[in-house]
Design an enzyme around this catalytic site. Structure first.
Site, mmCIF file in Angstrom:
data_model
loop_
_atom_site.group_PDB
_atom_site.id
_atom_site.type_symbol
_atom_site.label_atom_id
_atom_site.label_comp_id
_atom_site.label_asym_id
_atom_site.label_seq_id
_atom_site.Cartn_x
_atom_site.Cartn_y
_atom_site.Cartn_z
ATOM 1 N N CYS A 193 0.865 -1.173 0.000
ATOM 2 C CA CYS A 193 0.000 0.000 0.000
ATOM 3 C C CYS A 193 0.906 1.227 0.000
ATOM 4 C CB CYS A 193 -0.904 0.004 1.229
ATOM 5 S SG CYS A 193 -1.851 1.537 1.395
ATOM 6 N N ASP B 73 -0.247 -5.824 0.339
ATOM 7 C CA ASP B 73 -1.507 -6.120 -0.346
ATOM 8 C C ASP B 73 -1.301 -7.417 -1.116
ATOM 9 O OD1 ASP B 73 -3.092 -3.877 0.376
ATOM 10 O OD2 ASP B 73 -2.018 -2.650 -1.073
#
Length: 155
Positions: A53, A60
């Site tokens: 992120c 992620d």
């Protein structure tokens, strides 16, 4: 170029190749398609894709499915793996990662057609799925559904 020589310019396959520091420095290698002129679909699935992120630095995770109908070129799979792995320490939103991967492949391979499905796992309670394709799929090529079910949490 004979089929035995189509691999002669590869620099990563069969060698100890470090993970690229970033997607921008990753080298996507290609080889001549020995079946050029025959229309068929190639699929790569990366069920454990990771990036960061850009705001929090938290990881992620996504399940990527890349389908393409090659023209003159095929992507060399080790270089694709290294390219995808280079996102591990790269900060970008889901949309940017997914579309950037597709556009880089299109630029390098010039496929007849390409699509990518980025099935991202929830962050903040919301899964974000990102889809990109270059145009209408060729009608005379069998292109199976991507087969990734929508996120259902714990059922």
């Amino acid at each position: 170029m004979s089929q035995s020589n189509i691999y002669s310019e590869l620099t990563q396959l069969g060698k100890d190749t470090p993970i690229p520091a970033s997607p921008e420095t990753a080298v996507l290698e290609r080889v001549r398609n020995p079946q050029a002129g025959t229309r068929y679909c190639v699929r790569f699935t990366a069920p454990e894709f990771t990036s960061l992120c850009p705001m929090t630095g938290q990881p992620d995770f996504a399940h990527l499915v890349i389908d393409y109908v090659p023209g003159e070129w095929l992507v060399e799979s080790k270089s694709l793996k290294l390219f995808l792995t280079s996102f591990r320490n790269h900060g970008a939103f889901h949309e940017d990662c997914t579309v950037s991967i597709a556009r880089r492949l299109v630029d390098r391979l010039e496929p007849e057609w390409l699509r990518i499905g980025g099935y991202w796992y929830p962050r903040g309670g919301i899964p974000i799925d990102v889809f990109y394709q270059t145009g209408t799929a060729p009608a005379d090529v069998w292109i199976p559904e991507q087969g990734v079910p929508p996120y259902r949490g714990r059922g």
